[in-house]
Design an enzyme around this catalytic site. Structure first.
Site, PDB file in Angstrom:
ATOM      1  N   SER A  22       4.398   7.401  -4.509  1.00  0.00           N
ATOM      2  CA  SER A  22       4.557   6.348  -3.659  1.00  0.00           C
ATOM      3  C   SER A  22       5.742   6.380  -2.085  1.00  0.00           C
ATOM      4  O   SER A  22       5.483   6.202  -1.708  1.00  0.00           O
ATOM      5  CB  SER A  22       5.708   5.445  -4.306  1.00  0.00           C
ATOM      6  OG  SER A  22       5.126   4.467  -5.659  1.00  0.00           O
ATOM      7  N   ARG A  26       4.355   6.459   1.569  1.00  0.00           N
ATOM      8  CA  ARG A  26       5.085   5.683   2.948  1.00  0.00           C
ATOM      9  C   ARG A  26       5.569   6.555   3.563  1.00  0.00           C
ATOM     10  O   ARG A  26       5.844   6.115   4.869  1.00  0.00           O
ATOM     11  CB  ARG A  26       6.779   5.109   2.078  1.00  0.00           C
ATOM     12  CG  ARG A  26       6.423   4.386   1.430  1.00  0.00           C
ATOM     13  CD  ARG A  26       7.427   3.844   0.132  1.00  0.00           C
ATOM     14  NE  ARG A  26       6.797   2.980  -0.316  1.00  0.00           N
ATOM     15  CZ  ARG A  26       6.017   2.187  -1.714  1.00  0.00           C
ATOM     16  NH1 ARG A  26       5.663   3.119  -2.153  1.00  0.00           N
ATOM     17  NH2 ARG A  26       6.211   0.915  -1.975  1.00  0.00           N
ATOM     18  N   ARG A 122      -9.580  -5.181  -7.223  1.00  0.00           N
ATOM     19  CA  ARG A 122      -7.819  -5.306  -7.025  1.00  0.00           C
ATOM     20  C   ARG A 122      -7.711  -6.153  -6.342  1.00  0.00           C
ATOM     21  O   ARG A 122      -8.445  -6.839  -4.570  1.00  0.00           O
ATOM     22  CB  ARG A 122      -7.329  -4.206  -7.032  1.00  0.00           C
ATOM     23  CG  ARG A 122      -7.335  -2.745  -7.247  1.00  0.00           C
ATOM     24  CD  ARG A 122      -6.874  -3.035  -8.615  1.00  0.00           C
ATOM     25  NE  ARG A 122      -5.063  -2.500  -8.632  1.00  0.00           N
ATOM     26  CZ  ARG A 122      -4.298  -1.636  -8.080  1.00  0.00           C
ATOM     27  NH1 ARG A 122      -4.811  -0.382  -8.241  1.00  0.00           N
ATOM     28  NH2 ARG A 122      -3.380  -1.526  -8.338  1.00  0.00           N
ATOM     29  N   SER A 167       6.030  -7.353  -6.711  1.00  0.00           N
ATOM     30  CA  SER A 167       4.758  -5.768  -6.309  1.00  0.00           C
ATOM     31  C   SER A 167       5.778  -5.606  -5.146  1.00  0.00           C
ATOM     32  O   SER A 167       5.944  -6.463  -3.923  1.00  0.00           O
ATOM     33  CB  SER A 167       3.880  -6.669  -5.898  1.00  0.00           C
ATOM     34  OG  SER A 167       3.206  -5.666  -5.106  1.00  0.00           O
ATOM     35  N   ASP A 314       4.939   0.744 -13.897  1.00  0.00           N
ATOM     36  CA  ASP A 314       4.111   2.548 -14.448  1.00  0.00           C
ATOM     37  C   ASP A 314       4.253   3.161 -15.625  1.00  0.00           C
ATOM     38  O   ASP A 314       3.131   3.594 -16.655  1.00  0.00           O
ATOM     39  CB  ASP A 314       3.879   3.016 -13.036  1.00  0.00           C
ATOM     40  CG  ASP A 314       3.648   2.353 -12.148  1.00  0.00           C
ATOM     41  OD1 ASP A 314       2.665   2.054 -11.543  1.00  0.00           O
ATOM     42  OD2 ASP A 314       3.262   3.280 -10.864  1.00  0.00           O
ATOM     43  N   LYS A 341      -4.343  -3.391 -12.372  1.00  0.00           N
ATOM     44  CA  LYS A 341      -3.706  -1.925 -12.184  1.00  0.00           C
ATOM     45  C   LYS A 341      -5.569  -1.937 -11.908  1.00  0.00           C
ATOM     46  O   LYS A 341      -6.302  -1.666 -11.345  1.00  0.00           O
ATOM     47  CB  LYS A 341      -2.875  -1.472 -12.911  1.00  0.00           C
ATOM     48  CG  LYS A 341      -1.233  -2.330 -12.991  1.00  0.00           C
ATOM     49  CD  LYS A 341      -0.646  -1.739 -11.392  1.00  0.00           C
ATOM     50  CE  LYS A 341       0.637  -2.080 -11.568  1.00  0.00           C
ATOM     51  NZ  LYS A 341       1.038  -2.638 -10.230  1.00  0.00           N
ATOM     52  N   ARG A 345      -4.673  -2.496 -17.964  1.00  0.00           N
ATOM     53  CA  ARG A 345      -3.587  -1.767 -19.059  1.00  0.00           C
ATOM     54  C   ARG A 345      -3.959  -2.125 -19.795  1.00  0.00           C
ATOM     55  O   ARG A 345      -2.657  -1.169 -20.979  1.00  0.00           O
ATOM     56  CB  ARG A 345      -2.887  -1.051 -18.040  1.00  0.00           C
ATOM     57  CG  ARG A 345      -3.148   0.068 -16.530  1.00  0.00           C
ATOM     58  CD  ARG A 345      -2.373   0.556 -16.180  1.00  0.00           C
ATOM     59  NE  ARG A 345      -2.786   1.552 -15.388  1.00  0.00           N
ATOM     60  CZ  ARG A 345      -1.787   2.111 -13.831  1.00  0.00           C
ATOM     61  NH1 ARG A 345      -0.623   1.846 -13.865  1.00  0.00           N
ATOM     62  NH2 ARG A 345      -2.796   2.885 -13.385  1.00  0.00           N
TER      63      ARG A 345
HETATM   64  C1  S3P Z   1       3.790   0.721  -6.029  1.00  0.00           C
HETATM   65  C2  S3P Z   1       3.561  -0.193  -6.663  1.00  0.00           C
HETATM   66  C3  S3P Z   1       3.311  -0.688  -8.099  1.00  0.00           C
HETATM   67  C4  S3P Z   1       3.244   0.270  -9.123  1.00  0.00           C
HETATM   68  C5  S3P Z   1       1.710   1.745  -8.136  1.00  0.00           C
HETATM   69  C6  S3P Z   1       3.009   1.976  -7.041  1.00  0.00           C
HETATM   70  C7  S3P Z   1       4.482   1.630  -5.039  1.00  0.00           C
HETATM   71  O1  S3P Z   1       2.475  -1.526  -7.345  1.00  0.00           O
HETATM   72  O2  S3P Z   1       1.797   0.096  -9.908  1.00  0.00           O
HETATM   73  O3  S3P Z   1       1.538   2.424  -8.986  1.00  0.00           O
HETATM   74  O4  S3P Z   1       3.626   2.926  -4.121  1.00  0.00           O
HETATM   75  O5  S3P Z   1       4.639   0.339  -4.364  1.00  0.00           O
HETATM   76  P1  S3P Z   1       2.373  -3.198  -7.199  1.00  0.00           P
HETATM   77  O6  S3P Z   1       3.832  -3.177  -6.254  1.00  0.00           O
HETATM   78  O7  S3P Z   1       2.078  -3.748  -7.061  1.00  0.00           O
HETATM   79  O8  S3P Z   1       4.037  -3.969  -8.788  1.00  0.00           O
END
Ligand code: S3P
Length: 432
Positions: A22, A26, A122, A167, A314, A341, A345
């Protein structure tokens, strides 16, 4: 590719996990729009983060390597050189959602963004709606909002938006669009999701303010910075779980991200009686980090409420596995997002763990698990989902005999070398 994992005696050792996925996404995306050269140390080698790099390079952003670091030359105010380009986000919804937010804010840009078979299923209406309210023009491939998306940049206006689903990806897409929008952009969350974007924006000098679950950005330029990516907590959670359920085990993970908006899994595991010790490091570089040592623990059932889910989103499949080894009945509620996802899941976890002998049933928005159960080795099908494949490999460590896990190559999406990590700790693993 398939992976066979034998029942293990105990796992022991000290190990590092790969860099956070993540934070790496970014770091690449925000560096790409910064004013100057950014250096990223420890960029994730996962295939998801490789997709992000490929996309920004296609958008005209120079990316090079300097030793172990990545150097990204931000395009700054002038924006991306992007007309009629098709980007492929692979399996990565983070790439698709965040880049859509950035491109939507760049007048003159026009891209199509697509992905693999799983990403094309998705939901994207969740970003299309708020970005369109800001003035963006995004056309999905069907009425339900599935990708590919055609994104045309425009001069946006800030909005005040309450997220209907928890989210971090949607929150981040709106915030990055807000960096170039007129006026203030505010995102309100009912439950706080991971705040990596907010922390990095502040570190890069953006005008951002936060008040509990409300975050506001104003038009900003981002300064060039150096970013150190900590180990991925979600990857660490597999190894922590392996130690918790395999008798006699003790595993220490060093230099892992410990951002409290990511570590909900630890709080839930603690309620289940998990024994672990955290050592926070002093040098946090805008994201808390440190080491975690965990040991085999006698677990008890827990009630997972809807408000617990966002910070452990996750890791819920791992909580289900722990619950299969915990005394009593565990209920998981409010986890319906798991159906959207990389795979569904909820059904994938229930189908696989039940095959392995767990007493587990599916509900609309969660699962009910009665433990403890003796798991048995068998063949399992992770539905091309990295997180399910790794969760089954951890379950296999305590299952009688050996377990054959299909779709193993998908573990590269977040944790390349997962098989080497568990075998270094003592597991008997074979790639077939
Ligand atoms: C993530 C946010 C989550 C997570 C994903 C990574 C991110 O998803 O499940 O693996 O990097 O912001 P959501 O924001 O859709 O819940």
């Amino acid at each position: 590719m398939r992976c066979s994992v034998k029942k293990s005696e105990f796992l022991y050792g000290k190990i590092k996990v790969p860099p956070d996925k993540s934070i790496s996404h970014r770091a690449a995306i925000l560096s790409a729009i910064s004013e100057g050269k950014c250096i990223i140390r420890g960029y994730s080698q996962s295939s998801d983060c490789a997709s992000t790099l490929e996309c920004i390079q296609k958008l005209g952003v120079p990316v090079s390597k300097k030793g172990e670091s990545l150097v990204i030359e931000g395009v700054g105010r002038k924006g991306f050189n992007a007309e009629g380009i098709t980007l492929n986000a692979g399996n990565s919804a983070t790439t698709m959602r965040l880049l859509s937010g950035v491109v939507a804010s760049m007048e003159g840009a026009e891209i199509t963004i697509t992905g693999d078979e799983s990403l094309l299923r998705r939901p994207m209406m969740r970003i299309i709606k708020p970005l369109s309210m800001m003035g963006a023009r995004i056309v999905p491939s069907d009425e339900s909002g599935h990708p590919p998306l055609v994104v045309r940049g425009a001069n946006l206006k800030g909005i005040d938006y309450t997220l209907p689903v928890a989210s971090a990806q949607v929150k981040s897409a709106i915030l990055v669009a807000g960096l170039r929008a007129e006026g203030k952009t505010t995102v309100r969350e009912k439950v706080k999701t991971r705040d990596h974007t907010e922390r990095m924006l502040r570190y890069m000098g953006a005008k951002i303010s936060e008040d509990r679950n409300v975050v506001t950005v104003e038009p900003s330029t981002l300064r060039s910075v150096e970013i150190d990516v900590p180990g991925d907590f979600s990857s660490a959670a597999y190894l922590i779980s392996a130690a918790l359920i395999t008798p006699g085990s003790s595993i220490e993970i060093s230099d892992v991200g410990l951002n409290p908006t990511r570590t909900g899994f630890l709080r839930l595991a603690q309620k289940m009686g998990a024994r672990f010790w955290i050592n926070l490091s002093d040098s946090e570089n805008f994201e808390p980090r440190g080491s975690i040592k965990s040991e085999y623990s006698k677990l008890r059932a827990v009630e997972i409420r809807p408000e617990d889910v966002a910070r452990a989103i996750d890791e819920i499949p791992l909580i289900a596995l722990l619950a299969s080894q915990a005394a009593g009945v565990t209920t998981i509620r409010g986890a319906g997002e798991l159906r959207y996802k990389e795979s569904d899941r909820i059904s994938g976890t229930v189908e696989g763990l039940r095959r392995m002998g767990a007493d587990i049933v599916e509900t609309d928005d969660g699962m009910v698990i009665r433990g403890p159960s003796q798991l048995k080795g068998c063949e399992v099908f992770p539905q091309k989902d990295h997180r399910l494949a790794m969760m089954f490999a951890v379950a296999a460590l305590i299952a009688e005999g050996s377990t054959l896990i299909n779709d193993w190559e998908w573990t590269r999406v977040s944790f390349p070398g997962f098989e080497s990590a568990i075998s270094a700790l003592g597991a008997v693993v074979n790639i077939i």
